[in-house]
Scaffold this motif. Sequence first.
Motif, PDB file in Angstrom:
ATOM      1  N   GLU B 125     -71.742 -53.750 -87.624  1.00  0.00           N
ATOM      2  CA  GLU B 125     -71.718 -54.211 -86.237  1.00  0.00           C
ATOM      3  C   GLU B 125     -72.162 -53.032 -85.403  1.00  0.00           C
ATOM      4  OE1 GLU B 125     -68.210 -56.281 -84.443  1.00  0.00           O
ATOM      5  OE2 GLU B 125     -67.651 -56.389 -86.568  1.00  0.00           O
ATOM      6  N   TRP B 126     -72.957 -53.280 -84.418  1.00  0.00           N
ATOM      7  CA  TRP B 126     -73.543 -52.165 -83.676  1.00  0.00           C
ATOM      8  C   TRP B 126     -73.142 -52.196 -82.221  1.00  0.00           C
ATOM      9  CZ3 TRP B 126     -75.752 -48.613 -86.704  1.00  0.00           C
ATOM     10  CH2 TRP B 126     -76.184 -49.012 -87.970  1.00  0.00           C
ATOM     11  N   GLU B 127     -73.091 -50.998 -81.653  1.00  0.00           N
ATOM     12  CA  GLU B 127     -72.728 -50.885 -80.255  1.00  0.00           C
ATOM     13  C   GLU B 127     -73.688 -49.882 -79.619  1.00  0.00           C
ATOM     14  OE1 GLU B 127     -68.497 -49.660 -78.618  1.00  0.00           O
ATOM     15  OE2 GLU B 127     -69.596 -47.936 -79.381  1.00  0.00           O
ATOM     16  N   PRO B 128     -74.325 -50.256 -78.536  1.00  0.00           N
ATOM     17  CA  PRO B 128     -75.239 -49.297 -77.908  1.00  0.00           C
ATOM     18  C   PRO B 128     -74.450 -48.146 -77.268  1.00  0.00           C
ATOM     19  CG  PRO B 128     -75.155 -51.345 -76.647  1.00  0.00           C
ATOM     20  CD  PRO B 128     -74.287 -51.544 -77.838  1.00  0.00           C
ATOM     21  N   ILE B 129     -74.955 -46.940 -77.407  1.00  0.00           N
ATOM     22  CA  ILE B 129     -74.334 -45.800 -76.734  1.00  0.00           C
ATOM     23  C   ILE B 129     -75.407 -45.001 -76.011  1.00  0.00           C
ATOM     24  CG2 ILE B 129     -72.362 -45.567 -78.299  1.00  0.00           C
ATOM     25  CD1 ILE B 129     -73.867 -43.269 -79.658  1.00  0.00           C
ATOM     26  N   SER B 130     -75.001 -44.088 -75.190  1.00  0.00           N
ATOM     27  CA  SER B 130     -75.988 -43.302 -74.453  1.00  0.00           C
ATOM     28  C   SER B 130     -76.428 -42.122 -75.305  1.00  0.00           C
ATOM     29  CB  SER B 130     -75.379 -42.803 -73.146  1.00  0.00           C
ATOM     30  OG  SER B 130     -74.430 -41.804 -73.448  1.00  0.00           O
ATOM     31  N   TRP B 131     -77.539 -41.541 -74.937  1.00  0.00           N
ATOM     32  CA  TRP B 131     -78.037 -40.379 -75.668  1.00  0.00           C
ATOM     33  C   TRP B 131     -77.022 -39.244 -75.620  1.00  0.00           C
ATOM     34  CZ3 TRP B 131     -81.487 -39.245 -79.211  1.00  0.00           C
ATOM     35  CH2 TRP B 131     -82.581 -40.089 -79.413  1.00  0.00           C
ATOM     36  N   SER B 132     -76.372 -39.059 -74.448  1.00  0.00           N
ATOM     37  CA  SER B 132     -75.461 -37.922 -74.353  1.00  0.00           C
ATOM     38  C   SER B 132     -74.250 -38.124 -75.254  1.00  0.00           C
ATOM     39  CB  SER B 132     -75.049 -37.697 -72.904  1.00  0.00           C
ATOM     40  OG  SER B 132     -74.521 -38.879 -72.383  1.00  0.00           O
ATOM     41  N   GLN B 133     -73.781 -39.390 -75.361  1.00  0.00           N
ATOM     42  CA  GLN B 133     -72.671 -39.672 -76.277  1.00  0.00           C
ATOM     43  C   GLN B 133     -73.099 -39.387 -77.715  1.00  0.00           C
ATOM     44  OE1 GLN B 133     -72.115 -43.718 -74.736  1.00  0.00           O
ATOM     45  NE2 GLN B 133     -69.947 -43.438 -75.201  1.00  0.00           N
ATOM     46  N   ALA B 134     -74.321 -39.815 -78.049  1.00  0.00           N
ATOM     47  CA  ALA B 134     -74.820 -39.622 -79.413  1.00  0.00           C
ATOM     48  C   ALA B 134     -74.916 -38.134 -79.743  1.00  0.00           C
ATOM     49  CB  ALA B 134     -76.179 -40.301 -79.561  1.00  0.00           C
TER      50      ALA B 134
END
Lengths: 249, 794, 214
Positions: B125-134
């Motif tokens: 299951e996927w959840e979009p995150i921001s680049w800074s979180q990544a």
Amino acid sequence: MKTREETSRLIRYGMTIDVDKCTGCSNCAVACHMENNVPCRTDETDKSRNIAWMRIYKVTNGAEYPLTRIVYFPRPCMQCDHHTPCVSVCPASATNYDELTGVVDQINTRCIGCRYCMAACPYMVRCFNWWDPVWVGDTGKQLNPDVAPRMRGVVEKCTFCSHRYSKAKNKAHNDGRGYLKEDEYVPACVEACPMGAMRFGDLNNPEHEVSRLIKSPRAFRLLEKLHTEPKVYYLSSSRWIRDMADNYV
Amino acid sequence: MKLDRRAFVKTMAFGGGSALGLMLSPAPWYLVRDLAFWTQNWSWAPAPEPGESVVQHATCRFCEGGCGIEVRRVDERLVHIDGSKNHPVNKGAICPLATAGLQLLYSPARLKEPIRQIGSRDNPEWEPISWSQAMAEITGRIRELRGAGKSHTVACIAGNAESAANELFERLLTAIGSNNFVKTPSATEAQNLAFWLMQGLDGNAAWDIENTRYVLSFGCDLLGGWSAPGRMQSAFARLLDEPEETRMQVVQIEPNLSVTAAKMSRWVPIEPGAEGALALAIAHVLIRDSLYDKAFVEKHCFGFDDWRDGEGESHRGFKTEVLAGYSPKAAELITQIPAREIEELAYEFARNRPSLAIGGRGSGDRIVDIYELMAIHSLNALVGNINQRGGVLRQSRAPISRLPEVKPDKKAIRGLSAKRKDGSFPLQTEYGLAGLTTDEINLLFLHETNPYYMLPDGKTADAIFTDVPFIVSFSSYRDESSARADLILPIAASFERWDDHVGVPGLQYPVYSLNHPLVEPAGQARNAGDVVIEIARQLGGAVADSFPWMSVTEVIRERARGLYKSGGGMICGSETNGESGQDEISGGFSAGKYSTFSEFWAGLVQSGCWFDPSYAYGDPSRFLLTASGKFEFFSQTLRRELKFAEDILCLPHYNPPIPNPEGFDLTLMPEDILSPANREIGMPAMLMKQLGNDVLVKNDLFVRMNIATAVYHGLRDGDSAILESSYSKVKVRVNTFAGVREGVVLVPLGFGHTAYDQYLQDKGINAYRLIGAERDPVTGLSTWWATPGKISRV
Amino acid sequence: MESGVKKLKKGEREFAITAGVFFVGLIIFLLAGWTVLPRLSYAEKVQPVEFRHAFHGEDVGITCDTCHFFYKDGSWAGIPKMEICVDCHVYLLGQSPEEKKFVHEYVLKNRHVKWGLYFRQPECVSFSHSSHVRMAKVACETCHGPQGLSKKPTEYRTNRITKYSFVVYGAEAPSNNYGGLKKEKSVWGTIRMDECADCHRSRGKSTACFLCHK
């Protein structure tokens, strides 16, 4: 009907395909379809209903291992020069034979979808849009603005990239030239062939390579016996290939 | 109101009057006209926006073949790809994957935002995150591992491009203290290894195909991706233009009638896997009839005759070995090629010099064992064409600048002292994915690679995705490996990014390709190199100090500076022939024409390619760097490194195949279809469209076999069948084709994708997983070319 | 007899009423067909920004090809893109409220103006400006009329069905204009195929379909 004398002054665009060189890599077909906005469906395996302007036929000599040989026939529209079967049956004038260039074109918007031309064409080059083309997501960004996408219910086919002819003329006119330079107009498939197996040009121009090639003993056409005078010539040094092409493929 | 007769008549009269009135006005006629126009104009159909059309030069990066391409751009859209006619590598020839490349750029499988796994690998299951979180997630994990003294448990598997982005990944690993940067196996590594064992050269082998007169190709897919596809195609295209009497002869030795076999001058059908024996039988005839280059062998070869080592012990030489065991009669039994034909091939090979023997099935990586390639390479030494025109050459490297050395901190130094996770064989230096031990890896980066799909060594592939607790995939597409990762970072695809690549496989002279962005990246996609730099900078300290750049563009510029400084080579030219500094033959501009680096850089960016076509043929000794300084028929490297006591293990020889397990009566071989689109990048929809009904019908993949094989197994053309190997069991359909050898089943590569888009998903089965790979006990290379199998009706 | 006459008279009256109703219907719809329906079948549109050709050309002195030019490959650039406008209008050049709107709403916000296009051919047509302008030396005015001299902001009308448009210069548009079969001096708009073909025939040029259709 025009005599040979009269027509010989006109341009007759034609193509030669050297099947001894062709490796069946399908680059011509891919280039053609990318150029001409031919859509892809998720399942393209029903070849009687999918759309392909250029198909590649794999033909074997029928011999047993290890005498088996294969040859590939890329098959665009044959651009019949004489009593063009599709043109003579079209009730809507959606397909026409152009006297000046010999190109058999297809005006998509005018087509009424009766598919009479598909029945008439001896080479099965015509495809019917059974479904509206779909360009999922960003895939539509690749569409070529020089070619209009089609819709459900019309027939389409190879036009020798007539839009490239228009573009070449456009450029020539912009440069103040009323004529096209040699090889200024070349269809996408010919340009893409990595083996240089395809040549394109004015068959009536004795200076051009194609007019020399079509006179070679290696040259033959498909179903010549129908006398539709196709302008796509194949070349091969093998007898079995030449024999085979005349009857079926 | 009641409608009586009168009212009705009046209503009708009004209606009639109105109708007549309307008919007398132009309205209905114009309405009909407008409707007619409407049916013809198709305002509802998509109308691609016109705009300014420009053609830009780029290098295709869908494989490492380095083909020059011309991309047509209309305003902000890319609409067509063609080969660059004046590019030194491919001279206009490109493969269908490149032509359909824009479908990859605009693919529905493109990733547009960073996503994080919140389910499990089996049930994602996927959840979009921001680049800074990544970024925070990645740097947090690296810090944690470094803090715990486990920096060596960070690993990276990257695609095999020699790009700035890959160099930055390797650099990041070094800076944080891990030497586990592993590249996906490339097609050339087996060739390079044979090259190293016999010539002592650490580098890339090259073949002067354009200048040779006679080629013995032992199963190489010359027209579909062996070495560099574009270069090979253009070489053969020009070849076929020459008159038949004088043109180069290519003999294709292969069990089945492939496209290459069909198109080359001659097809010699052979028993699968017996190519090594044939090469040695040809060597037998060359030696027996004294057809070999005696001067070369005497002066430049070692281990041809029997020899004595320093301790006085006598060793068997190549001559003795070959004359004893590989007479054409003996080889006939192994190869099933008539002895007379073997003799004929040997004579042709000896008399049509320069002649060349090449091996490696498919794209070059499918070998039985290293001895097979050594046997084939021996033939080149016997005709003395090492570093000769039309012979075997060595690739010169492009003189790009080295980036400054990494200065590892204490934590990093400790991590770097740990053993590599992949070097389980003594001969392995950098090729190690097959031997990767996954259980100790805690953090894995995948960069533009899809091992889960295309690693024939399924055990390793599976282990990666079960053992490694956290996997970060840098990918442009939703591929199989990304689908099993924990964090996917969307990477700008080709045409959207700054990117470079050094070298073209099998080409002797150096080539440097440079790509600049032609369009904006899709969604939030970023250049992988930029992301690595940012990770390093966020980590701070010594790690950040090793990355003094703001972007990957600066790194590429720095690499390219070396080309300018070298002063040599040229920049690929456009059609403007006759300009100052332009080379008449190659059309390139000599690098000397540029007076400053900025000018040079601008020219390079525009043309996308630097190359140096000069090559010093002649003296072979420069390329014989073994301990003996000679070409070693008897590999002293093998004897030294692997402590082989038996002479035979150091000499090229033929290993008879291990008998098939009980019940496995077939040989399953991979078949290259639309190569190189059947490797790690999923086939674009336009290529799926080209497949014939002898390959795919609905979702069923067809395997090819001889009619005799089919009849023997009670199968007919079109039947569904269960095909089984020791690796997996799949459902396929049968296509009978007379060009396949009896007992062989050809399984097309490139299918059975579970990820990507709706055009590719769930179509057919994955032949990589069916054929499977074994590890060559001598070299540790992953070998896969065939596997025993069985088939039964459904 | 009397009753018969009466009956007849009644019938006559009925007939007269019926006929009256008939003519009322006829006249209403005849008038509607000539006046209201033409208006209804067209949508009136105004340009998002009041651009004045005459001002740019005559007053400022810009030549046509500053904004309308050919690309290198001979294709026609068409309506100028924002970059062309921004070449001059980086900041306010005059006092016009429309220019102020243009600069503030579009240039500074980096938005593109969605100009109304009333000469745009449908997707199935590929018209070559090069062939007509460069080769055949057809003047712009032949097809576009006094476009370049217009002093007024161009309001135009678009057919709700075909999307073919026309614009009226000078006098008020006649209320009964359907974008009629014959163009008047003051009405210019999307060229229809019959107009193309007429001109080609009169000049003895080919009317092959693929010449213009794509």
